[in-house]
Every structure is written in structure tokens, then in C-alpha cells.
Design a protein around this motif. Sequence first.
Motif, mmCIF file in Angstrom:
data_model
loop_
_atom_site.group_PDB
_atom_site.id
_atom_site.type_symbol
_atom_site.label_atom_id
_atom_site.label_comp_id
_atom_site.label_asym_id
_atom_site.label_seq_id
_atom_site.Cartn_x
_atom_site.Cartn_y
_atom_site.Cartn_z
ATOM 1 N N THR A 107 -7.938 7.150 0.435
ATOM 2 C CA THR A 107 -8.879 6.086 0.093
ATOM 3 C C THR A 107 -8.945 5.095 1.245
ATOM 4 O O THR A 107 -8.466 5.362 2.341
ATOM 5 C CB THR A 107 -8.473 5.395 -1.218
ATOM 6 N N ASN A 108 -9.532 3.958 0.999
ATOM 7 C CA ASN A 108 -9.772 2.974 2.038
ATOM 8 C C ASN A 108 -8.691 1.891 2.025
ATOM 9 O O ASN A 108 -8.265 1.467 0.948
ATOM 10 C CB ASN A 108 -11.155 2.361 1.794
ATOM 11 N N PRO A 109 -8.266 1.439 3.193
ATOM 12 C CA PRO A 109 -7.223 0.405 3.243
ATOM 13 C C PRO A 109 -7.543 -0.822 2.406
ATOM 14 O O PRO A 109 -6.626 -1.452 1.852
ATOM 15 C CB PRO A 109 -7.159 0.055 4.727
ATOM 16 N N SER A 148 -1.227 -0.961 4.766
ATOM 17 C CA SER A 148 -2.342 -0.583 3.883
ATOM 18 C C SER A 148 -3.039 0.651 4.451
ATOM 19 O O SER A 148 -3.521 1.496 3.704
ATOM 20 C CB SER A 148 -3.326 -1.737 3.723
ATOM 21 N N ILE A 207 -6.361 -0.526 -1.091
ATOM 22 C CA ILE A 207 -4.919 -0.743 -1.188
ATOM 23 C C ILE A 207 -4.597 -2.227 -1.089
ATOM 24 O O ILE A 207 -3.804 -2.763 -1.871
ATOM 25 C CB ILE A 207 -4.186 0.013 -0.058
ATOM 26 N N ALA A 211 -3.223 4.106 2.450
ATOM 27 C CA ALA A 211 -4.578 4.591 2.150
ATOM 28 C C ALA A 211 -4.759 6.011 2.651
ATOM 29 O O ALA A 211 -5.406 6.843 1.993
ATOM 30 C CB ALA A 211 -5.621 3.671 2.792
#
Lengths: 172, 172
Positions: B35-37, B26, B40, B30
Motif C-alpha cells: 500500500t501507500n506510505p 512508513s 501507514i 507500506a
Amino acid sequence: MANTRYSTALHILVLLSANREAHHTSASIAEQLGTNPVVIRRLVSDLAKAGLVSARRGAGGGVSLGADPAETSLGQIADILEYDLTFDAHDLPVREGRSHLPGAILSAIEAQRRELHTASVVELDRVTLQDLTHAATVRAGLAELVGQGMSNADIRNGYRIENGRLIPRDDR
Amino acid sequence: MANTRYSTALHILVLLSANREAHHTSASIAEQLGTNPVVIRRLVSDLAKAGLVSARRGAGGGVSLGADPAETSLGQIADILEYDLTFDAHDLPVREGRSHLPGAILSAIEAQRRELHTASVVELDRVTLQDLTHAATVRAGLAELVGQGMSNADIRNGYRIENGRLIPRDDR
DNA sequence: TGAAATGTAACAGTTTTGGTTACTTTTAGC
DNA sequence: GCTAAAAGTAACCAAAACTGTTACATTTCA
């Protein structure tokens, strides 16, 4: 918050189409829709630019249909409002990385996005404002009878539908 | 704010599909998506419930594809995420008025709404995850060549596309 | 046992949207 | 002309929805 511009525009247009004799104003429409007259005016203003409705200012003014419902498709209405009929795309950070893959994936997704939008408009082009108005008036007629205590079976047996109206079957 | 869950899910799946050998987590996904894990993981968790991906916890764990991209359609993915592929409907105030028309209009609009959603899923069912991956890898290949200073005309003349890869034309 | 990974809950920040107010402009009728 | 009724529009507010983030529990491998 959901973007209900298209749905609200359809409602306005069906309202005008189903009741062409009545006098409609942004205030009277807003009252029926449970919203604010300005919301209606904003939408009507956009629809008027494309000639779909005619809005007259001043005393005695108001809103009326400006095009033939049989010649107006739901796809055209979406076009006029520039309403997106597809999924929302994400975005990527601008980055000077070496790999072209993330950008290529996004690009492929956006191509698919446009394709779906086009397909949706084609689908909506198959339905006219008249069709939708018909569907609504039939439903209103049924609701009326149910409100009078008639069962669905009674309705099915006792009426036929013609031009969007419920006609009693007296041919039996 | 736009709802980019579907678009982001497609990106994840194409990423996994285009690079099945690599180890994905993740965090690594990400990073590529900016973006942020957790974003995901939330999506992967939904996709895993339907077997589309397999997520393994713990050290050495990660995310990998769980289904054949050639057998997975974009419509299925929308279904899994319960992603709405149609316009947003407005609502009406609950009111005990006499007229059934406003409710009937809304009801007709909602029927149209469901019809468009169904048509959109059918449209997306025509495209498989493999198709989308192919489109993305081709684009990535082209971007690579352009990055090396090659013109689009050169690319067209010097390469052919096969299985989503650019193959040099040595048959001339 | 420890490190690496997912699962998930909770909350914050941003964006989008509809609702509202206020004011201008237009128009019909007296 | 004056007045009232209507649309046009700008500006702002409130609410909702979504993503981003933190924090922590759980799982798994070495």
C-alpha cells in the motif's frame, strides 16, 4: 455506504412480530421504513428461503411471519443473510518474496476475524426476535405516554411492564 | 469498499512486535503491505496518540513499538481507532406520524447494536498483541518448512512450538 | 545545509450499497 | 377468462465511503 441489510431485516421482522394481525405488503413495509418496496422484497425473499417469513404473491398476497419469534434468534437471522459480524480484512499483493511473515500475519488476523464472528453470533443467539419485539413495544408505549405530556417519573410510578405492554398500576 | 483500518493496524503492530530490532519506516511497512506510505502514516499517527507506537520524524526516524505487546489487547486497539465492531444501523425518515412504533423498533435495534459492540470488545480484550504475534510467527515458521518441501506430518513429528518459534525435537 | 522521515490536506478512483425502473409471474375475485 | 394486486428479479443509477496518490510543510540528524 453502510451495509444495513441486517438492521433492516431486523426491523421488518419486529414489525411483523409486533403486529401479526395486520396485513403487510412490501409496499406498506417500505412506506414505514422510508425506502423502496424492492429493497424490502429482496430481504424478504432471503428470509423466506429460510422459512422465517412467508411471502404470498398475487392479489391479497403479502408478507407474514413464518416462524415463532420466541424460537428465532438474532444470530440465526445473521446466518440467513450471511451477514459478516466482524472486522474487514485487508489483503496483500500476490508476491513471490522469500519472507513468509506478511502472509502469516494476515493468516493469523483472519483466524482472529473468524473467531470474532463466531463469538458475535453466539452473543446474538442469546437474544430472540421475541425479546427484541418486546423491547421495541415497551419503548413505543413509553413514547406514547411521553407524547401525551407525561413525565418519565410519572410513567415509572404509574405503570408496570408486562408482556411488552405498559399496564397501569391500579394496585395502590 | 471495506473498512480495513483495523485489520491493517493489527498487521502493522504485529510486524513491529515480531521484529523489534529492525528499523521500520512508513515506506518499508507500506512496501510489505502493498500500500501507500501515507496510509501507514495515517494509522500510525492514530496509534501514536495512544502511545501504542512511537513515530519519530526526521532523518533516522521511523516507527517502533511503544507499549508492551503482552499488555496490549486487540480490544484496546479497536477502541483507539474508534472502530465499530457491530452491524450497521439503517435510518428512518424524519416524519411526524402518529405511530411511535417505527422509531421504537429502531431504538431497540440500536440498543442491541451497542450491546454487540461491547461484547465484541470484551471478546477482543481476551487476546493480546503478543498472542496474535505468536500465532503469526508460528504460521510463518510452518510456511517456511513447507516451503522447504517438508510435509505437515513431518513438521508435526519433528518440531515443537515454544514462544512462537518452532524448536526441533532432539529429545527422541 | 541537505537528506530523510513524519504530518496532513486535498483530490481522484474504485467499490459497495441502496434506490429506482421495468418487466414477468402468480394469485384472488369478479 | 379478465383484471387488479402482489411478489420475484434483472438492470441500471446515484451516492457514499474508503483507499490510493500527490503535494507540501515540518522536523530531525549528520
